[in-house]
Design a protein around this motif. Structure first.
Motif, mmCIF file in Angstrom:
data_model
loop_
_atom_site.group_PDB
_atom_site.id
_atom_site.type_symbol
_atom_site.label_atom_id
_atom_site.label_comp_id
_atom_site.label_asym_id
_atom_site.label_seq_id
_atom_site.Cartn_x
_atom_site.Cartn_y
_atom_site.Cartn_z
ATOM 1 N N TRP A 51 -49.611 10.752 89.264
ATOM 2 C CA TRP A 51 -50.703 10.614 88.301
ATOM 3 C C TRP A 51 -52.043 10.971 88.934
ATOM 4 N N ASP A 54 -53.239 16.501 91.830
ATOM 5 C CA ASP A 54 -53.563 17.584 90.901
ATOM 6 C C ASP A 54 -52.387 17.834 89.958
ATOM 7 N N ALA A 55 -52.672 18.470 88.839
ATOM 8 C CA ALA A 55 -51.614 18.831 87.890
ATOM 9 C C ALA A 55 -50.588 19.725 88.570
ATOM 10 N N SER A 56 -49.336 19.562 88.177
ATOM 11 C CA SER A 56 -48.257 20.374 88.749
ATOM 12 C C SER A 56 -48.313 21.795 88.188
ATOM 13 N N GLU A 59 -47.243 21.722 84.597
ATOM 14 C CA GLU A 59 -48.278 21.204 83.699
ATOM 15 C C GLU A 59 -49.383 22.233 83.482
ATOM 16 N N THR A 60 -49.767 22.922 84.549
ATOM 17 C CA THR A 60 -50.790 23.958 84.413
ATOM 18 C C THR A 60 -50.304 25.080 83.498
ATOM 19 N N ASP A 72 -56.440 14.620 75.461
ATOM 20 C CA ASP A 72 -55.382 14.047 76.293
ATOM 21 C C ASP A 72 -55.318 12.551 76.028
ATOM 22 N N ARG A 79 -55.796 14.066 85.801
ATOM 23 C CA ARG A 79 -55.332 15.294 86.452
ATOM 24 C C ARG A 79 -55.225 16.457 85.470
ATOM 25 N N LEU A 80 -54.804 16.199 84.239
ATOM 26 C CA LEU A 80 -54.685 17.272 83.252
ATOM 27 C C LEU A 80 -56.061 17.725 82.772
ATOM 28 N N ALA A 83 -57.455 20.010 85.341
ATOM 29 C CA ALA A 83 -56.798 21.319 85.316
ATOM 30 C C ALA A 83 -57.245 22.151 84.125
#
Length: 234
Positions: A51, A54-56, A59-60, A72, A79-80, A83
């Motif tokens: 959580w 950074d966004a994975s 997810e990006t 969101d 993190r989202l 990004a």
């Protein structure tokens, strides 16, 4: 809005505040379990670092497929949201945790400390709404949450929902969150569902499921609002 949803305690809050404690360190495991033995439900373990990092890549990539503005729901430490900025997406996060909102804002993101069931800016204008990381469970009623998101989204928008890997999981119950040291939250209403439960509720909530993607053990569903006015929340 149902009074049951409005009065529900919030995810991981109250008593020994395990959620806020975990966000302060950005590490450890949080376990969500039923408050009581009935209804039976397997505990769910959350890796707090995922959580807070950074966004994975996944997810990006999902964010790149969306249009802004993005809302969101249950944004956590942001993190989202962080990004979304470099992708040129205007984004706003909503979370009931003051610590989560503080961390999200520390990343330069816009975030509000409130419930999704409270008034939300730009209602009916959001091109993308996110319900990831199990946040389809917020409020303990998938139906009510889908109905609320239908009120917020633009007619041409996309609702991106992450569901359980097991498509047949479908449960709602009073849950608690606990950390590795035994710090426990107050009980709060929560729900878990897979694709079967989501699809069965989507049309009644004014949605069409347009895509289901299974990526590295995670399952993401894209929904589009059906024509017509948003329906009231039962």
């Amino acid at each position: 809005m149902s009074s049951a949803v409005a009065s529900a305690a919030c995810f991981g809050q109250g008593e020994r505040e395990p959620y806020a404690r975990a966000l302060l360190t950005g590490t450890g495991t949080l376990t969500l379990r039923p408050e009581r033995d009935y209804p039976p439900a397997e505990p769910v373990n959350f890796d707090v670092s995922t959580w807070c990092e950074d966004a994975s890549t996944i997810e990006t990539s999902l964010l790149q497929s969306l249009q802004g503005p993005v809302l969101d729901v249950g944004c956590g430490p942001g993190r989202l949201l962080a990004a979304a900025g470099p992708l040129g997406l205007a984004a706003l996060g909503i979370d009931t945790s003051a610590e989560a909102v503080r961390l999200a804002r520390g990343r330069g993101a816009r975030a509000l400390e409130q419930s999704i069931f409270a008034p939300v800016p730009q209602s009916g204008q959001w091109q993308s709404v996110l319900l990831l990381d199990g946040n389809i469970g917020i409020g303990g009623s998938v139906t009510a949450l889908l109905g609320r998101c239908r009120q917020l989204i633009a007619p041409t928008g996309t609702l991106l929902v992450e569901v359980e890997a097991d498509e047949y999981i479908d449960a709602a119950y009073s849950a608690v969150l606990e950390d590795e040291r035994g710090n426990r939250s107050e009980a709060f209403a929560w729900a878990r569902t897979g694709t079967a439960g989501l699809v069965s509720r989507a049309q009644a909530g004014g949605w069409a499921v347009t895509a289901i993607r299974r990526l590295q053990g995670r399952v993401f569903c894209s929904l589009s609002p059906l024509p017509g006015p948003a329906r009231s929340i039962p």
